[in-house]
Design an enzyme around this catalytic site. Structure first.
Site, PDB file in Angstrom:
ATOM      1  N   ASP A 111       0.869  -1.175   0.000  1.00  0.00           N
ATOM      2  CA  ASP A 111       0.000   0.000   0.000  1.00  0.00           C
ATOM      3  C   ASP A 111       0.913   1.235   0.000  1.00  0.00           C
ATOM      4  O   ASP A 111       2.137   1.110  -0.161  1.00  0.00           O
ATOM      5  CB  ASP A 111      -1.010  -0.043   1.167  1.00  0.00           C
ATOM      6  CG  ASP A 111      -0.355   0.176   2.529  1.00  0.00           C
ATOM      7  OD1 ASP A 111       0.887   0.320   2.600  1.00  0.00           O
ATOM      8  OD2 ASP A 111      -1.095   0.199   3.525  1.00  0.00           O
ATOM      9  N   CYS A 149       3.225  -3.138   4.002  1.00  0.00           N
ATOM     10  CA  CYS A 149       2.384  -1.990   4.380  1.00  0.00           C
ATOM     11  C   CYS A 149       3.114  -1.269   5.511  1.00  0.00           C
ATOM     12  O   CYS A 149       4.334  -1.358   5.600  1.00  0.00           O
ATOM     13  CB  CYS A 149       0.970  -2.442   4.755  1.00  0.00           C
ATOM     14  SG  CYS A 149       0.835  -3.567   6.161  1.00  0.00           S
ATOM     15  N   THR A 151       2.830  -1.710   8.897  1.00  0.00           N
ATOM     16  CA  THR A 151       3.251  -2.636   9.960  1.00  0.00           C
ATOM     17  C   THR A 151       3.437  -4.077   9.486  1.00  0.00           C
ATOM     18  O   THR A 151       4.023  -4.884  10.206  1.00  0.00           O
ATOM     19  CB  THR A 151       2.170  -2.687  11.061  1.00  0.00           C
ATOM     20  OG1 THR A 151       0.934  -3.079  10.431  1.00  0.00           O
ATOM     21  CG2 THR A 151       1.998  -1.332  11.741  1.00  0.00           C
ATOM     22  N   HIS A 191       9.389 -24.030   9.256  1.00  0.00           N
ATOM     23  CA  HIS A 191       8.400 -24.700  10.104  1.00  0.00           C
ATOM     24  C   HIS A 191       6.966 -24.561   9.601  1.00  0.00           C
ATOM     25  O   HIS A 191       6.170 -25.466   9.782  1.00  0.00           O
ATOM     26  CB  HIS A 191       8.467 -24.151  11.536  1.00  0.00           C
ATOM     27  CG  HIS A 191       9.643 -24.672  12.309  1.00  0.00           C
ATOM     28  ND1 HIS A 191       9.749 -24.574  13.670  1.00  0.00           N
ATOM     29  CD2 HIS A 191      10.782 -25.290  11.896  1.00  0.00           C
ATOM     30  CE1 HIS A 191      10.880 -25.123  14.088  1.00  0.00           C
ATOM     31  NE2 HIS A 191      11.544 -25.552  13.007  1.00  0.00           N
ATOM     32  N   HIS A 193       6.624 -31.045  10.691  1.00  0.00           N
ATOM     33  CA  HIS A 193       5.940 -29.795  10.336  1.00  0.00           C
ATOM     34  C   HIS A 193       4.889 -30.008   9.249  1.00  0.00           C
ATOM     35  O   HIS A 193       3.947 -29.242   9.130  1.00  0.00           O
ATOM     36  CB  HIS A 193       6.955 -28.747   9.873  1.00  0.00           C
ATOM     37  CG  HIS A 193       8.033 -28.512  10.881  1.00  0.00           C
ATOM     38  ND1 HIS A 193       7.773 -28.002  12.142  1.00  0.00           N
ATOM     39  CD2 HIS A 193       9.363 -28.774  10.845  1.00  0.00           C
ATOM     40  CE1 HIS A 193       8.902 -27.938  12.819  1.00  0.00           C
ATOM     41  NE2 HIS A 193       9.882 -28.403  12.070  1.00  0.00           N
TER      42      HIS A 193
END
Ligand code: RB5
Length: 147
Positions: free
Chosen positions: A7, A64, A66, A97, A132
């Site tokens: 963004d 973005c 965060t 993982h 996993h």
């Protein structure tokens, strides 16, 4: 092929990331945004997530402010395992993982050079399989149960 999107908060870092990716030999499909005009991150997360879910791109990078909005949105697409990553160990673990296929970064919380290391680590790491594998299959089962 790596799908990338951002963004307005991630634009500058995305442009740098494309240059790094290309310098490392990756082909990049850029889904925008292309200007600093304010936009809604789900619109870009969805495009990159769809591209990875369909297999047209093997991995995705979303940026973005965060990394949170991008990861929350991308994870709504079946087959996508996205996470917002702020350290190198987590970048490796997301692949090894969790078989993570979309790396989300926050341009307002992670410096450029550190972001570069995170992207590079994510791309160089591989899913470990073994114990996993069944956990990732259980993630898929949750998706299927709710369809
Ligand atoms: C945009 O201002 C900001 O909310 C967005 O980039 C992101 O941080 C959301 O998770």
């Amino acid at each position: 092929m790596i799908a990338i999107g951002c963004d307005h908060g991630g634009l500058l870092l995305k442009n740098k990331a494309i240059k790094w990716l290309e310098s490392w030999g990756y082909q990049v499909k850029d889904f925008g945004t292309f200007t600093d005009e304010s936009v809604d991150y789900p619109d870009y997360a969805q495009q990159v997530a769809d591209e990875v879910a369909t297999g047209d791109c093997s991995l995705g990078v979303l940026i973005c402010g965060t990394g949170f909005g991008m990861s929350i949105s991308a994870n709504k697409v079946d087959g996508v395992r996205a996470a917002s990553v702020r350290d190198i160990y987590s970048a490796r673990m997301l692949r090894e993982h969790n078989d993570g296929n979309v790396l989300c970064l926050g341009a307002r919380v992670t410096g450029d050079q550190y972001a570069k290391e995170i992207i590079s680590t994510f791309l160089r790491s591989e899913f470990g399989g073994g114990r996993h594998q069944q956990r990732v299959e259980k993630i898929r089962a949750i998706e299927k149960e709710r369809q």
